[in-house]
Design an enzyme around this catalytic site. Structure first.
Site, mmCIF file in Angstrom:
data_model
loop_
_atom_site.group_PDB
_atom_site.id
_atom_site.type_symbol
_atom_site.label_atom_id
_atom_site.label_comp_id
_atom_site.label_asym_id
_atom_site.label_seq_id
_atom_site.Cartn_x
_atom_site.Cartn_y
_atom_site.Cartn_z
ATOM 1 N N HIS A 1 -2.660 -1.152 -3.353
ATOM 2 C CA HIS A 1 -3.765 -0.204 -3.214
ATOM 3 C C HIS A 1 -3.472 1.010 -4.093
ATOM 4 C CE1 HIS A 1 -4.335 -1.931 1.129
ATOM 5 N NE2 HIS A 1 -4.830 -2.728 0.198
ATOM 6 N N SER B 1 0.852 -1.185 0.000
ATOM 7 C CA SER B 1 0.000 0.000 0.000
ATOM 8 C C SER B 1 0.890 1.238 0.000
ATOM 9 C CB SER B 1 -0.953 -0.028 1.202
ATOM 10 O OG SER B 1 -1.862 1.052 1.151
ATOM 11 N N THR B 2 0.802 2.084 1.012
ATOM 12 C CA THR B 2 1.566 3.337 1.050
ATOM 13 C C THR B 2 3.058 3.076 0.873
ATOM 14 O OG1 THR B 2 -0.062 4.129 2.644
ATOM 15 C CG2 THR B 2 1.921 5.467 2.335
#
Length: 373
Positions: A220, A194-195
């Site tokens: 994501h 994700s991040t």
């Protein structure tokens, strides 16, 4: 948080500045200390206001966001959340910003936000507060990697364009889901992030040889950005990187990245692994969800899988990693030092679901070692 996160909004649009200020100010843990209409104004405001985080428009007059970011990371590193347009050009610029050290990005808010205002507000507030936790040392390391990568790329001759692997046409027979694991030596590497994941994934794929086992990836990412991201990864990897398609055959030497608005699962067609795209509801507030991918790997790949979880906010994928580990497949989590956000890998480690906890530069080597066993 004891003290609110001080944010400087940098955007050439007065309307967007007003919208972002309203959204961010609605969170008691955030204080908007100022706004700037271009990078030169931002430079002076940074000196005056000492913000903890910047939101930075990608496209601005006088100096574009990436040029400003490059100067910022070189002279005065600060956590930055990019505000990007939903275009392929916007995606390319955003990925360049992430390579430079931007922590995360959000898409440009639309003027008609009546039905999504609350969701967008929650997203940008969460990302700004997460960015505030990123250390200057992490930003400096990312910038140094960027500089080193540029120096290497400039010293090499242009690479030949990657060949595109054609998707084999598959039988239209229904796919059987069960826990019986077919006799096959093919490994499937399932990876979630994700991040900070766009750069972490790049770090892994750059180190994978052309004949590496098939890799399925859930990152994501907004739907408009997943195809440009797959194309970008295809240019840096010896493997062929695809924007995953429904019923696409998973074979060695190929990487399959989930579309930004679909869950990616691994299914079976006889003894062959295939990609399955699922338009179901979000899981762990995400679509695509890492847990959805990992659960399908448990169901249909079993001990032939290798689970990998990289930097990311939240806990999506942690339970899936535990499930992968429980069926005898090895699991790898990125370590805290090299993660932009040690949320997803950190939660995996807390569950005892990581067999190996490694820095990002060691993960590809470990995957290949495990795949040979």
């Amino acid at each position: 948080m004891n003290n609110p996160v001080k944010v400087l909004i940098v955007d050439d649009s007065a309307l967007v500045r007003k919208m972002l200020q309203e959204m961010l100010s609605s969170d008691p843990d955030i204080e908007v200390v100022g706004t700037a209409y271009d990078p030169y104004d931002a430079r002076e405001k940074i000196k005056q206001l000492h913000p903890d985080v910047l939101t930075l428009d990608v496209e601005m007059p006088k100096m574009d966001g990436v040029t400003f970011l490059r100067n910022l990371m070189r002279l005065h590193p600060l956590p930055v959340v990019m505000v990007s347009t939903l275009t392929e050009k916007g995606a390319d610029v955003t990925f360049e910003a992430m390579a430079l050290g931007a922590v995360d990005f959000v898409t440009k808010p639309k003027i008609d936000l009546t039905h999504t205002f609350e969701d967008y507000t929650q997203e940008i507030c969460t990302k700004v507060k997460t960015a505030a936790k990123v250390t200057r040392q992490m930003l400096e390391r990312q910038y140094q990697r960027y500089v080193a990568g540029k120096e290497v790329s400039q010293s090499k001759a242009p690479a030949a364009p990657a060949t595109t692997q054609k998707t084999e046409q598959l039988s239209s027979q229904p796919i059987q889901f069960n826990r019986r694991h077919f006799k096959t030596t093919d490994r499937v590497i399932a990876l979630g992030a994700s991040t900070g994941g766009t750069e972490a994934i790049k770090e892994v794929l750059q180190r994978m040889p052309a004949n590496a086992p098939g890799i399925v990836i859930t990152q994501h990412i907004p739907a408009a950005f997943s195809l440009p991201f797959a194309k970008r990864m295809d240019t840096i990897s010896e493997m062929s990187v695809h924007h995953a398609e429904h019923r696409q055959l998973i074979i060695p030497g190929n990487v399959y990245i989930a579309p930004g608005d679909k869950h990616l699962r691994v299914g079976r067609d006889g003894a062959r692994y295939i990609c399955l795209l699922d338009d179901g509801p979000p899981v762990n507030r995400h679509k695509p969800s890492v847990d959805v991918l990992f659960d399908s790997v448990v169901e249909n790949v079993g001990p032939n899988a290798i689970g990998v979880i990289l930097t990311g906010m939240g806990a999506d994928g942690a339970k899936g990693m535990k499930a992968i580990q429980s069926i005898g497949a090895p699991t790898i989590a990125q370590d805290e030092k090299t993660s932009v956000v040690w949320g997803m890998p950190g939660e995996t480690v807390k569950l005892g679901a990581a067999d190996y906890i490694l820095s990002i530069d060691k993960i590809a080597e470990k995957i290949l070692q495990l795949a040979e066993k």
